[in-house]
Design a protein around this motif. Structure first.
Motif, PDB file in Angstrom:
ATOM      1  N   GLU A   2      12.767  15.662  -6.943  1.00 23.21           N
ATOM      2  CA  GLU A   2      11.611  15.821  -6.551  1.00 23.21           C
ATOM      3  C   GLU A   2      10.843  13.915  -6.274  1.00 23.21           C
ATOM      4  OE1 GLU A   2       7.377  18.241  -6.738  1.00 23.21           O
ATOM      5  OE2 GLU A   2       9.491  19.022  -7.786  1.00 23.21           O
ATOM      6  N   ALA A   3      10.820  13.701  -7.036  1.00 28.65           N
ATOM      7  CA  ALA A   3      10.319  12.080  -7.011  1.00 28.65           C
ATOM      8  C   ALA A   3      10.811  11.023  -5.988  1.00 28.65           C
ATOM      9  CB  ALA A   3      10.244  11.456  -8.706  1.00 28.65           C
ATOM     10  N   TYR A   4      12.146  11.132  -6.055  1.00 31.65           N
ATOM     11  CA  TYR A   4      12.874  10.688  -4.819  1.00 31.65           C
ATOM     12  C   TYR A   4      12.646  10.786  -3.503  1.00 31.65           C
ATOM     13  CZ  TYR A   4      17.016   8.685  -1.436  1.00 31.65           C
ATOM     14  OH  TYR A   4      17.898   8.935  -0.813  1.00 31.65           O
ATOM     15  N   HIS A   5      12.424  12.464  -2.795  1.00 33.98           N
ATOM     16  CA  HIS A   5      12.322  12.845  -2.254  1.00 33.98           C
ATOM     17  C   HIS A   5      10.669  12.788  -1.575  1.00 33.98           C
ATOM     18  CE1 HIS A   5      15.661  14.762  -0.762  1.00 33.98           C
ATOM     19  NE2 HIS A   5      15.633  15.222  -2.163  1.00 33.98           N
ATOM     20  N   ASN A   6       9.769  12.888  -2.343  1.00 28.02           N
ATOM     21  CA  ASN A   6       8.382  12.006  -2.319  1.00 28.02           C
ATOM     22  C   ASN A   6       8.337  10.929  -2.096  1.00 28.02           C
ATOM     23  OD1 ASN A   6       7.401  14.787  -3.289  1.00 28.02           O
ATOM     24  ND2 ASN A   6       6.744  14.731  -4.978  1.00 28.02           N
ATOM     25  N   CYS A   7       8.848   9.500  -2.925  1.00 27.57           N
ATOM     26  CA  CYS A   7       8.941   8.886  -2.375  1.00 27.57           C
ATOM     27  C   CYS A   7       9.282   8.009  -1.181  1.00 27.57           C
ATOM     28  CB  CYS A   7       9.689   7.744  -3.486  1.00 27.57           C
ATOM     29  SG  CYS A   7       9.162   7.913  -4.855  1.00 27.57           S
ATOM     30  N   LEU A   8      10.728   8.879  -0.461  1.00 25.99           N
ATOM     31  CA  LEU A   8      11.296   8.927   1.265  1.00 25.99           C
ATOM     32  C   LEU A   8      10.245   8.981   2.554  1.00 25.99           C
ATOM     33  CD1 LEU A   8      14.680  10.397   0.790  1.00 25.99           C
ATOM     34  CD2 LEU A   8      13.479   7.961   1.286  1.00 25.99           C
ATOM     35  N   ARG A   9       9.534  10.168   1.521  1.00 29.49           N
ATOM     36  CA  ARG A   9       7.974  10.569   2.948  1.00 29.49           C
ATOM     37  C   ARG A   9       7.281   9.220   2.868  1.00 29.49           C
ATOM     38  NH1 ARG A   9       9.637  15.538   1.168  1.00 29.49           N
ATOM     39  NH2 ARG A   9       7.777  16.185  -0.982  1.00 29.49           N
ATOM     40  N   CYS A  10       6.566   9.008   1.532  1.00 31.74           N
ATOM     41  CA  CYS A  10       5.616   8.069   1.321  1.00 31.74           C
ATOM     42  C   CYS A  10       6.152   6.352   1.998  1.00 31.74           C
ATOM     43  CB  CYS A  10       4.751   7.521  -0.006  1.00 31.74           C
ATOM     44  SG  CYS A  10       3.912   9.296  -0.490  1.00 31.74           S
ATOM     45  N   MET A  11       7.355   6.458   2.616  1.00 29.32           N
ATOM     46  CA  MET A  11       7.675   5.458   2.832  1.00 29.32           C
ATOM     47  C   MET A  11       7.093   4.437   3.516  1.00 29.32           C
ATOM     48  SD  MET A  11      10.932   3.924   1.328  1.00 29.32           S
ATOM     49  CE  MET A  11      11.644   3.027   3.276  1.00 29.32           C
ATOM     50  N   ASN A  12       7.070   3.010   3.096  1.00 31.76           N
ATOM     51  CA  ASN A  12       5.822   1.838   4.066  1.00 31.76           C
ATOM     52  C   ASN A  12       4.345   2.408   4.474  1.00 31.76           C
ATOM     53  OD1 ASN A  12       7.948   0.410   4.967  1.00 31.76           O
ATOM     54  ND2 ASN A  12       8.899   2.356   6.112  1.00 31.76           N
ATOM     55  N   ARG A  13       3.656   3.340   3.667  1.00 30.91           N
ATOM     56  CA  ARG A  13       2.964   3.249   3.010  1.00 30.91           C
ATOM     57  C   ARG A  13       1.369   3.755   2.051  1.00 30.91           C
ATOM     58  NH1 ARG A  13       2.384  10.052   5.521  1.00 30.91           N
ATOM     59  NH2 ARG A  13       0.509   9.069   5.681  1.00 30.91           N
ATOM     60  N   ARG A  14       0.642   3.027   1.896  1.00 25.91           N
ATOM     61  CA  ARG A  14      -0.529   2.859   0.933  1.00 25.91           C
ATOM     62  C   ARG A  14      -0.458   3.898  -0.307  1.00 25.91           C
ATOM     63  NH1 ARG A  14      -2.686  -0.967  -1.557  1.00 25.91           N
ATOM     64  NH2 ARG A  14      -4.534  -0.666  -2.241  1.00 25.91           N
ATOM     65  N   VAL A  15       0.122   3.665  -1.047  1.00 26.47           N
ATOM     66  CA  VAL A  15      -0.170   5.328  -2.264  1.00 26.47           C
ATOM     67  C   VAL A  15      -0.611   3.999  -4.013  1.00 26.47           C
ATOM     68  CG1 VAL A  15       2.185   5.839  -1.076  1.00 26.47           C
ATOM     69  CG2 VAL A  15       2.332   3.975  -2.929  1.00 26.47           C
ATOM     70  N   ARG A  16      -0.842   5.252  -4.624  1.00 24.68           N
ATOM     71  CA  ARG A  16      -0.813   5.009  -5.622  1.00 24.68           C
ATOM     72  C   ARG A  16      -0.087   6.173  -6.709  1.00 24.68           C
ATOM     73  NH1 ARG A  16      -6.815   6.225  -6.180  1.00 24.68           N
ATOM     74  NH2 ARG A  16      -6.626   4.817  -5.448  1.00 24.68           N
ATOM     75  N   ILE A  17      -0.198   5.393  -8.169  1.00 27.46           N
ATOM     76  CA  ILE A  17       1.468   5.792  -8.381  1.00 27.46           C
ATOM     77  C   ILE A  17       0.940   5.672 -10.322  1.00 27.46           C
ATOM     78  CG2 ILE A  17       3.777   5.836  -9.354  1.00 27.46           C
ATOM     79  CD1 ILE A  17       4.343   4.845  -6.373  1.00 27.46           C
ATOM     80  N   LEU A  18       0.867   7.027 -10.692  1.00 25.99           N
ATOM     81  CA  LEU A  18       1.093   6.953 -12.212  1.00 25.99           C
ATOM     82  C   LEU A  18       1.940   7.400 -12.481  1.00 25.99           C
ATOM     83  CD1 LEU A  18      -1.193   7.631 -13.957  1.00 25.99           C
ATOM     84  CD2 LEU A  18      -1.440   9.637 -13.129  1.00 25.99           C
ATOM     85  N   THR A  19       2.246   6.908 -14.266  1.00 28.41           N
ATOM     86  CA  THR A  19       3.739   6.781 -14.874  1.00 28.41           C
ATOM     87  C   THR A  19       2.974   7.889 -15.375  1.00 28.41           C
ATOM     88  OG1 THR A  19       3.385   4.973 -15.405  1.00 28.41           O
ATOM     89  CG2 THR A  19       4.135   4.438 -13.685  1.00 28.41           C
ATOM     90  N   VAL A  20       4.420   8.082 -16.380  1.00 29.90           N
ATOM     91  CA  VAL A  20       3.900   9.214 -17.717  1.00 29.90           C
ATOM     92  C   VAL A  20       3.757   8.505 -18.506  1.00 29.90           C
ATOM     93  CG1 VAL A  20       6.140  10.718 -16.601  1.00 29.90           C
ATOM     94  CG2 VAL A  20       6.427   8.771 -18.287  1.00 29.90           C
ATOM     95  N   ASP A  21       3.785   7.044 -18.805  1.00 30.62           N
ATOM     96  CA  ASP A  21       2.743   6.112 -19.825  1.00 30.62           C
ATOM     97  C   ASP A  21       1.001   6.033 -19.380  1.00 30.62           C
ATOM     98  OD1 ASP A  21       3.185   4.388 -17.994  1.00 30.62           O
ATOM     99  OD2 ASP A  21       4.925   2.934 -19.829  1.00 30.62           O
ATOM    100  N   GLY A  22       0.338   6.606 -18.340  1.00 35.19           N
ATOM    101  CA  GLY A  22      -0.851   6.343 -18.091  1.00 35.19           C
ATOM    102  C   GLY A  22      -0.843   5.043 -17.202  1.00 35.19           C
TER     103      GLY A  22
END
Length: 76
Positions: A2-22
């Protein structure tokens, strides 16, 4: 997967990513493969990546994050 497909949908767009370690990272997703997401960051801060095999782009402004560490992705 699911993370792979979400990232593909957001390609070339500005994002904020939160990781499991905060950790929070902001930038533009420039590439995604089955294991990693490659984030072009605006700032020049030094960040240790969560990927195991380094940065194929060789640039300091590209952050490599393992897809397995992603908790959330938000468009900004």
């Amino acid at each position: 997967m699911e993370a792979y497909h979400n990232c593909l949908r957001c390609m070339n767009r500005r994002v904020r990513i939160l990781t499991v370690d905060g950790q929070r990272h902001e930038g533009v997703i420039v590439n995604v493969d089955r294991n990693n997401v490659y984030l072009k960051r605006d700032g020049a801060e030094r960040v240790q990546t969560s990927a195991f095999f380094g940065n194929p782009y060789g640039a300091n402004d590209i952050l490599t994050l393992s897809l397995f560490t992603l908790l959330a992705i938000a468009l900004i």
